[in-house]
Design an enzyme around this catalytic site. Sequence first.
Site, mmCIF file in Angstrom:
data_model
loop_
_atom_site.group_PDB
_atom_site.id
_atom_site.type_symbol
_atom_site.label_atom_id
_atom_site.label_comp_id
_atom_site.label_asym_id
_atom_site.label_seq_id
_atom_site.Cartn_x
_atom_site.Cartn_y
_atom_site.Cartn_z
ATOM 1 C CD GLU A 288 -2.956 -1.410 2.070
ATOM 2 O OE1 GLU A 288 -3.164 -0.556 3.147
ATOM 3 O OE2 GLU A 288 -3.918 -2.131 1.940
ATOM 4 C CD GLU A 394 -3.681 -6.115 3.441
ATOM 5 O OE1 GLU A 394 -2.555 -6.029 3.115
ATOM 6 O OE2 GLU A 394 -4.296 -5.679 4.113
#
Length: 551
Positions: A288, A394
């Site tokens: 991220e 994820e």
Amino acid sequence: MSLITNLLVSFLIWSTYLSYAKCDVPCAARDVGIEGRSIVCVCNATYCDTISREIPERGKYVVYTSTFAGDRFKKSYGDIETNVNAREDDNDDDVDEDENGNYEGGEDGEIEQPVSILNRGAIRLYANRRFQVIEGFGGSVTDAASINWRKLSDGAQINFINTYFGKDGIEYNLIRVPIGGSDFSEYPYTYNEGPWQDGNLSNYSIVSEDIFFKLPMIKRALRAATSEIKITASTWSPPVWMKTNERITGYGQLKPEFYQAYADYHLLFLEEYSKAEVPIWAITTTNEPINGVAGAPFVRFNSLGWFPSQLARWVYNNLGPTIRQSRFNATKILAIDDQRYMLPVYIYGMEQEEPKAFDYIDGFAIHYYGNFAPASILTAIQNNYPDKILLSTEACEGPMPWDNEKVEIGSWQRANNYVTSILQDLNNYVVGWIDWNLCLSPTGGPNWADNFVDAPILVYEDSDEFIKQPMYYGMGHFSKFIPRGSRRIRSAQRSLLRVDNLAVITPQGTVVVVLQNKRERAIDLRIQIDWRRLISITLEPQSIKTIEIGV
Ligand SMILES: *[C@@H]1O[C@H](CO)[C@@H](O)[C@H](O)[C@H]1NC(C)=O
Ligand SMILES: *[C@@H]1O[C@H](CO)[C@@H](O)[C@H](O)[C@H]1NC(C)=O
Ligand SMILES: *[C@@H]1O[C@H](CO)[C@@H](O)[C@H](O)[C@H]1NC(C)=O
Ligand SMILES: *[C@@H]1O[C@H](CO)[C@@H](O)[C@H](O)[C@H]1NC(C)=O
């Protein structure tokens, strides 16, 4: 043990296995006592429900059903019907339709029965229209997952591993593991924290969380697995001395003088895990990256920010060459590793800065938390980069500030959310889907940054048991019946009522269809296999079904 006892014990284990091979152990259901929730299945050191995949002969099919009402992988069987009056009106080999048969849950086709009652659905399969090859499904071995797992007794640990990875479990074949710590650690850490400015990484070493928790759990999974487990590894934050803000979280990027050090940081991880006999299949280019840039005001856990231009330069000048010139040259590099809606932003910015960075990139990694952006973004990316894979790396339920219950025990809604997302992703070229923590505590931790979330399995240390939530079965409806090497095939909606679905052809030559009914009412569904052969089934209210068909 003497040789004779050894043989005797092996014989006993083997004969027990044979006599139970076809006989699935049922879910030990527990009512969670909350209105609107489904049941959970309880496992302990001596008991855990199992599921065997039965490959149907030609002309037959096997159905596995899970429902809000409490069924879990309930099996039933049927014979394919033949419609002797059928006319050969649409041929399998007719391929001049839209090549991208893929929106959320199959595409529209002409409607055969416009008057049809709204409880009746029809889907047409085209086994010769094939799309992406599936890599598989799995979950993540975080510190939190492995610490919880090790709190169980030996017997319960074995049942846990088998229920996820074993032949009688849901046969996961993908794992994601953090490189160093993530928020799902008991404290924030990285490798080579000292000395500062150590660009040569002279003090790099993995830590006790790797040695006593993550590696043992992964190795047990590798041994229990029925096929190769492909492991994807991601860094959350490098040592803080590499970062502009010199903090584990917040607005901070890599200092330019440590671009090469951060590439080496990944290579050393591949070395360390290789020494421990845990090969890494892919690395992502940092978890991220938006969190250390625009996300910084909202994110309080381990991060490293990347602007797209910086990421392109680092991949092109440092990470790409470092990996490709090493003995780990086959390791896949998956870029971005962020929410669906961030992908176009990063790809565009990287292309502007250094298009040659993409020569090093094998695919794009995608997270789950921004799925208000349409899944068709993924098909658009695949069309622009046909030689790159899309992998979902994820997903979890309960992470948003407005999720006031982090763990919603027994939630059927959360299983539905997983299933909807997997159907959408795979119908838009995603090749695999990795869940977040394999298990957590009953409060959704540990997490050093208090970012508690839900997980498909919760571990109860005091009673030495673990419970399998509906999300576990949602994952299993795919992972158990869609082996690696399966290929998505075209499925077309043929009714006003749309039924969310995914269809694949397996390496065994069977067709597997996954179906989701989110409604409170049953749906009668006709699955047309080709112009003459069909299956008629009923989807129970609030149900998930997998059908394996001997075509
Ligand atoms: C384990 O679970 C089974 C099935 O629910 C139960 O019969 C058994 O008593 C449990 N064992 C322990 C030690 O709780
Ligand atoms: C090297 O790392 C260890 C922890 O792995 C740490 O205790 C030690 O202080 C580090 N050495 C230096 C010189 O910073
Ligand atoms: C790395 O090691 C080389 C050779 O040992 C040394 O010359 C160099 O100064 C070191 N660099 C850093 C940043 O420590
Ligand atoms: C990758 O490394 C291996 C040795 O580990 C070597 O045999 C092979 O040629 C390398 N492949 C490429 C494409 O560089």
